[in-house]
Enzyme design. Structure first.
Site, PDB file in Angstrom:
ATOM      1  N   LEU A   1      -1.780   4.643 -11.480  1.00 34.30           N
ATOM      2  CA  LEU A   1      -0.566   3.523 -11.233  1.00 34.30           C
ATOM      3  C   LEU A   1      -0.162   3.915  -9.735  1.00 34.30           C
ATOM      4  O   LEU A   1      -0.438   5.051  -9.230  1.00 34.30           O
ATOM      5  CB  LEU A   1       0.808   3.176 -12.155  1.00 34.30           C
ATOM      6  CG  LEU A   1       2.066   5.356 -12.366  1.00 34.30           C
ATOM      7  CD1 LEU A   1       2.378   4.881 -11.218  1.00 34.30           C
ATOM      8  CD2 LEU A   1       2.628   4.934 -13.035  1.00 34.30           C
TER       9      LEU A   1
ATOM     10  N   CYS B   1      -1.246  10.996  -3.458  1.00 35.25           N
ATOM     11  CA  CYS B   1      -1.988  10.914  -3.784  1.00 35.25           C
ATOM     12  C   CYS B   1      -3.288  10.937  -3.166  1.00 35.25           C
ATOM     13  O   CYS B   1      -4.434  12.045  -3.499  1.00 35.25           O
ATOM     14  CB  CYS B   1      -2.445   9.689  -4.946  1.00 35.25           C
ATOM     15  SG  CYS B   1      -1.079   9.941  -5.951  1.00 35.25           S
TER      16      CYS B   1
HETATM   17  C1  UDX Z   1      -3.364   5.550  -5.418  1.00 37.28           C
HETATM   18  C2  UDX Z   1      -4.468   5.269  -6.304  1.00 37.28           C
HETATM   19  O1  UDX Z   1      -4.418   3.782  -6.222  1.00 37.28           O
HETATM   20  C3  UDX Z   1      -3.954   5.802  -7.135  1.00 37.28           C
HETATM   21  O2  UDX Z   1      -4.677   4.755  -8.667  1.00 37.28           O
HETATM   22  C4  UDX Z   1      -3.767   6.839  -8.085  1.00 37.28           C
HETATM   23  O3  UDX Z   1      -3.118   7.030  -8.904  1.00 37.28           O
HETATM   24  C5  UDX Z   1      -2.440   7.040  -6.973  1.00 37.28           C
HETATM   25  O4  UDX Z   1      -2.795   7.520  -5.908  1.00 37.28           O
HETATM   26  P1  UDX Z   1      -1.020   4.927  -4.020  1.00 37.28           P
HETATM   27  O5  UDX Z   1      -0.930   6.423  -3.134  1.00 37.28           O
HETATM   28  O6  UDX Z   1       0.156   4.679  -5.152  1.00 37.28           O
HETATM   29  O7  UDX Z   1      -2.015   4.644  -4.735  1.00 37.28           O
HETATM   30  O8  UDX Z   1      -1.396   3.459  -3.362  1.00 37.28           O
HETATM   31  P2  UDX Z   1      -2.547   3.013  -2.475  1.00 37.28           P
HETATM   32  O9  UDX Z   1      -2.388   1.132  -2.683  1.00 37.28           O
HETATM   33  O10 UDX Z   1      -3.914   3.304  -3.772  1.00 37.28           O
HETATM   34  O11 UDX Z   1      -2.809   2.826  -1.098  1.00 37.28           O
HETATM   35  C6  UDX Z   1      -3.405   4.120  -0.886  1.00 37.28           C
HETATM   36  C7  UDX Z   1      -2.673   4.159   0.742  1.00 37.28           C
HETATM   37  O12 UDX Z   1      -3.900   3.675   1.624  1.00 37.28           O
HETATM   38  C8  UDX Z   1      -2.261   3.320   1.729  1.00 37.28           C
HETATM   39  O13 UDX Z   1      -1.709   3.789   2.210  1.00 37.28           O
HETATM   40  C9  UDX Z   1      -2.633   1.482   1.812  1.00 37.28           C
HETATM   41  O14 UDX Z   1      -2.229   1.166   2.920  1.00 37.28           O
HETATM   42  C10 UDX Z   1      -4.392   2.274   2.149  1.00 37.28           C
HETATM   43  N1  UDX Z   1      -5.237   1.419   1.811  1.00 37.28           N
HETATM   44  C11 UDX Z   1      -5.321   1.070   0.445  1.00 37.28           C
HETATM   45  C12 UDX Z   1      -5.757   1.206   3.229  1.00 37.28           C
HETATM   46  O15 UDX Z   1      -5.452   1.022   4.511  1.00 37.28           O
HETATM   47  N2  UDX Z   1      -7.070   0.043   2.929  1.00 37.28           N
HETATM   48  C13 UDX Z   1      -6.955  -0.616   1.938  1.00 37.28           C
HETATM   49  O16 UDX Z   1      -8.192  -1.806   1.368  1.00 37.28           O
HETATM   50  C14 UDX Z   1      -6.455   0.243   0.361  1.00 37.28           C
END
Ligand code: UDX
Length: 429
Positions: A152, A259
């Site tokens: 998630l 994560c």
């Molecule tokens: C992540 C994984 O997506 C999820 O499957 C796992 O269980 C936990 O880690 P989360 O940390 O809640 O989830 O956030 P996510 O929406 O994946 O974004 C992580 C980071 O990456 C954020 O800081 C977001 O801004 C950044 N991000 C995401 C980018 O910089 N570019 C993108 O294209 C996508």
């Protein structure tokens, strides 16, 4: 969704544990939640959700009669065979995963031939094998073990739990894996049944791959800046290739959150501990660190020395719809700007309280308007909808200077420029 289903225990009521608990309660299970934090248990008993997560409060209220909260393990042990473990596995100072909370749970288990530990916490590949060894050595071999990693995302955790892309179950082929598979039936997701070590690796590899995708597009963005291409156009063109896909190709200030930062480093060290040098992940981590800092050079290019310049940060959380500040790019950025002598004023719709714990000396504004008033430059750090919808003619009127750095490529460059401001995104022409 609700029919009477197998009761379960959930140990740990953080993001993953609480969402797992209310998700399975929604599907009809009675859930016995356990947490050592008595204050948290008290709040949950009163029906208060201690974290900001859309939809969680409603689901908790709707399924209150199927949710039991306690600081004691006994209720879960008496009433449930499946004990989901969702305790924290934060990084240690060395970057490895700290498994002390997991081992406390294992140590608290009695000898039993009818229980299973179902590991939801993200743990290094090999943890299941070592826990089974401990249980065997301590004559608790009757305990079954299942790895069931959680995928998630914060901010959409409830929806992700109720509509998973896939469910991964790693087990020894005994009753416990089948029982976990039955629990997930109402969610109608593709099911991967595999061995425990592979299930553990699926989780780490998925997070490391997503982080790699982000660092890759951030490097492309940096090259675009040097060569005059636009990374948004490049990502659009790349993403239509079904082998690449459009998701996780948004260039910005780097990834944050608990994560990615934790799991990429844990996988790198796990590989290193077993004698393999995972070179690619070194680069992924380094690119991410540098990406947060590039904003400082951009501001210097427009403003010269940053000493005494007023910089407004819009957003502090690591992404929108959460108050989570773990690994947030804002922490490094604010520290770097302050080290350059800039006066930094920040506003986040909900993460201020969490941010204050980490950055007590920062100036906090109570609205976006207050943050940008008198600022020489504005940096969009977290793409909260209210920032994307800002009226930039009002922003321009309130600012002292005219520089807008869009750290998430979320603003409309034309609208910002039409207000007489200088717009600079990440990797945009
Ligand atoms: C992540 C994984 O997506 C999820 O499957 C796992 O269980 C936990 O880690 P989360 O940390 O809640 O989830 O956030 P996510 O929406 O994946 O974004 C992580 C980071 O990456 C954020 O800081 C977001 O801004 C950044 N991000 C995401 C980018 O910089 N570019 C993108 O294209 C996508």
């Amino acid at each position: 969704m609700s029919v009477e289903r197998e009761p379960i225990g959930v140990i740990g009521t953080g993001y993953v544990g609480l969402v797992t608990a209310v998700g399975f309660a929604e599907a009809g299970s009675h859930v016995w939640c356990v947490d050592i934090d008595q204050a948290k248990i008290k709040r949950l008993r009163r029906g208060e959700v201690p974290i900001h997560e859309p939809g969680l409060q409603e689901l908790l209220e709707r399924n209150g009669e199927r949710l039991d909260f306690s600081a004691e393990l006994s209720g879960a042990l008496e009433n449930a065979r499946l004990l989901f473990v969702a305790v924290g596995t934060p990084p240690t100072a060395s970057g490895d995963a700290d498994l002390s909370a997991v081992h406390e749970v294992v140590g608290a288990m009695p000898s039993s031939g009818e229980h299973a530990l179902v590991m939801k916490s993200t743990v290094p590949c090999g943890t299941g094998a070592s826990i089974k060894r401990i249980l065997r050595e301590e004559r608790r071999a009757g305990f079954s073990y299942v790895s069931c990693p959680e995928f998630l995302k914060e901010g959409s955790a409830v929806a992700d739990f109720l509509h998973p892309d896939r469910v991964v179950i790693g087990d020894d082929g005994d009753w416990a894996g089948d029982a976990v598979a039955r629990l997930y039936e109402p969610f109608r997701a593709p099911l991967i049944r595999t061995d425990i070590a592979s299930a553990e690796m699926i989780k780490l590899a998925s997070n490391a791959f997503l982080a790699t995708k982000i660092s890759f597009i951030n490097e492309i963005a940096n090259v675009c800046e040097a060569l005059g291409a636009d990374v948004v156009e490049v990502a659009r063109g790349m993403g239509l290739d079904v082998r690449i896909g459009p998701k996780f190709l948004h260039a910005g200030l780097g990834y944050g959150g608990s994560c990615f930062t934790k799991d990429v480093s844990a996988l790198k060290l796990l590989a290193g501990n077993s004698g393999y040098h995972f070179q690619l992940l070194n680069a992924v981590i380094e690119v991410n660190e540098l990406q947060k800092r590039r904003v400082v050079a951009k501001l210097q290019r427009h403003l010269g020395e940053l000493a005494s310049k007023r910089i407004a940060l819009l957003g502090l959380a690591f992404k929108p719809n959460t108050d989570d500040m773990r690994g947030a790019s804002s922490i490094v950025l604010a520290a770097r700007l302050r080290a350059e002598g800039a006066e930094v004023r920040a506003y986040d719709p909900i993460a201020e309280q969490e941010a204050r714990k980490l950055m007590p000396a920062l100036q906090y504004a109570s609205s976006a308007h207050e943050a940008v008033s008198g600022a020489d430059a504005v940096v969009l750090v977290t793409e909260w909808p209210e920032f994307v919808q800002l009226d930039f003619s009002q922003v321009a009127a309130a600012m002292r200077g005219n520089v807008v750095i869009d750290g998430r490529n979320a603003l409309n460059p034309q609208a910002v420029r039409a207000a007489g401001l200088i717009y600079e995104g990440v990797g945009r022409r």
